[in-house]
Design a protein around this motif. Structure first.
Motif, short mmCIF file in Angstrom:
data_model
loop_
_atom_site.label_atom_id
_atom_site.label_comp_id
_atom_site.label_asym_id
_atom_site.label_seq_id
_atom_site.Cartn_x
_atom_site.Cartn_y
_atom_site.Cartn_z
N THR A 258 -2.95 0.71 -4.08
CA THR A 258 -2.59 -0.56 -3.79
C THR A 258 -1.81 -1.51 -5.07
O THR A 258 -2.18 -1.21 -6.13
N LEU B 21 0.87 -1.12 -0.04
CA LEU B 21 0.07 0.03 -0.07
C LEU B 21 0.82 1.29 -0.08
O LEU B 21 1.88 1.35 0.95
N GLU C 256 -6.86 1.03 1.96
CA GLU C 256 -6.70 2.13 0.84
C GLU C 256 -7.97 3.03 0.97
O GLU C 256 -7.91 4.29 0.98
N ALA D 133 -5.12 -4.63 1.80
CA ALA D 133 -4.44 -3.59 1.21
C ALA D 133 -5.50 -2.49 0.79
O ALA D 133 -5.71 -1.40 1.09
N THR E 161 -3.91 -8.80 -0.41
CA THR E 161 -4.46 -7.66 -1.28
C THR E 161 -5.66 -7.10 -0.61
O THR E 161 -6.02 -5.83 -0.64
#
Ligand code: ATP
Length: 292
Positions: free
Chosen positions: A281, A168, A269, A265, A262
């Motif tokens: 990301t 990130l 975000e 992240a 992910t």
């Protein structure tokens, strides 16, 4: 008219220490670079006139001879006695003056792309030597993946690259001049950290958590003393997102977190999105420049 399209990937530093001051005013570094998926698109086309023309819509990027991509094309042209005219279109995604080597990546893309487009047959090593004449990060941008950099960061040894590790990235919108950061570094008071050896060992094992826990950048000291808001952002990033660790990259102001996955992240975000000028990301990349 021939054309070539090159992806110019940004970099982060997982580790950066300053090991000495040189007589030419530069500092000797020890750093571990890693390419990331975030990239600019660089499109190089032949044109009928003999000029080098650079287009970039980002207001912070000069399109004249100050542009590193222009300088890279010019250097190759001078070396081979003229390459004819080209236009270079830069589609910017990498934040400017952010410690992500955006300008260096664009120059690396031009060295690689022009070499291919005109069949100049320079080896990667020679292109890296050309790049080092223009900027310390350009050799790594050509080399890509993961590497230990010493000297001004231009003498590289390959390290195993991390495969698709989520990151990130946050940029608070403060443009920082690398030269000023080095001027402020009180080098005599710094003691050497040995985290480079530790990060290298974790890279070799592919241990992402170990890397996240040992990230280190000496340049955080002068930058955080001038901009405490960047230090606060890094603290929030490392404590509020479940990250393995966070660090400022290069001379800042971008801070990044090494994330477990992910989804985490992307969730984080959305937490930061409206508070910083740039938030994305991305993942680690095995390459620095790439024809597409
Ligand atoms: P540095 O450590 O050299 O400051 P950086 O990664 O922090 O690099 P860059 O995005 O390369 O930051 O921009 C640094 C400066 O280089 C900017 O002020 C910009 O005006 C100039 N520059 C020249 N060419 C380019 C380019 N192609 N893309 C972005 N910036 C460029």
């Amino acid at each position: 008219m021939r054309e070539i399209r090159v992806r110019a990937h940004a970099k982060i530093n997982l580790y950066l220490d300053v090991v000495g001051k040189r007589e030419d005013g530069y500092h000797n570094l020890e750093t571990i670079f890693h390419s990331i998926e975030l990239h600019d698109d660089v499109i190089i086309r032949e044109q009928a006139t003999k000029d080098i023309t650079v287009h970039c819509e980002h207001p912070g990027v000069p399109c004249d001879s100050r542009n590193l991509a222009y300088r890279a094309a010019n250097l190759l042209g001078d070396t081979v006695g003229g390459i004819g005219g080209i236009t270079v279109d830069i589609h910017k995604r990498i934040p400017v003056a952010a410690g992500l080597a955006g300008g260096s990546a664009n120059a690396a893309a031009v060295l690689h792309g022009v070499n291919e487009l005109f069949g100049l047959d320079f080896t990667q090593e020679t292109l890296m030597q050309f790049g080092a004449q223009l900027g310390a990060d350009i050799p790594f941008c050509l080399y890509g993946g993961a590497a230990l950099g010493v000297g001004i960061g231009d003498q590289l040894t390959r390290l195993p690259a991390l495969s698709d590790v989520p990151l990130l990235l946050l940029n608070p919108g403060i443009e920082i001049s690398t030269a000023t950061v080095f001027q402020k570094l009180n080098f005599s008071l710094t003691t050497r950290e040995k985290r480079g050896i530790i990060i290298k060992a974790f890279l070799e094992k592919g241990d992402v958590v170990g890397i996240g826990e040992n990230l280190y950048n000496l340049l955080e000291v002068p930058v955080f003393s001038q901009y405490p808001e960047i230090a606060a952002l890094k603290t929030e990033l490392s404590t509020q997102t479940g990250a393995c660790g966070a660090l400022m990259t290069g001379s800042g102001a971008t801070v990044f977190a090494v994330m477990h996955n992910t989804d985490a992240a992307r969730q984080s975000e959305s937490h930061f999105k409206n508070r910083v000028s740039f938030c994305t990301t991305t993942v680690t990349s095995p390459v620095g420049v790439h024809v597409y």
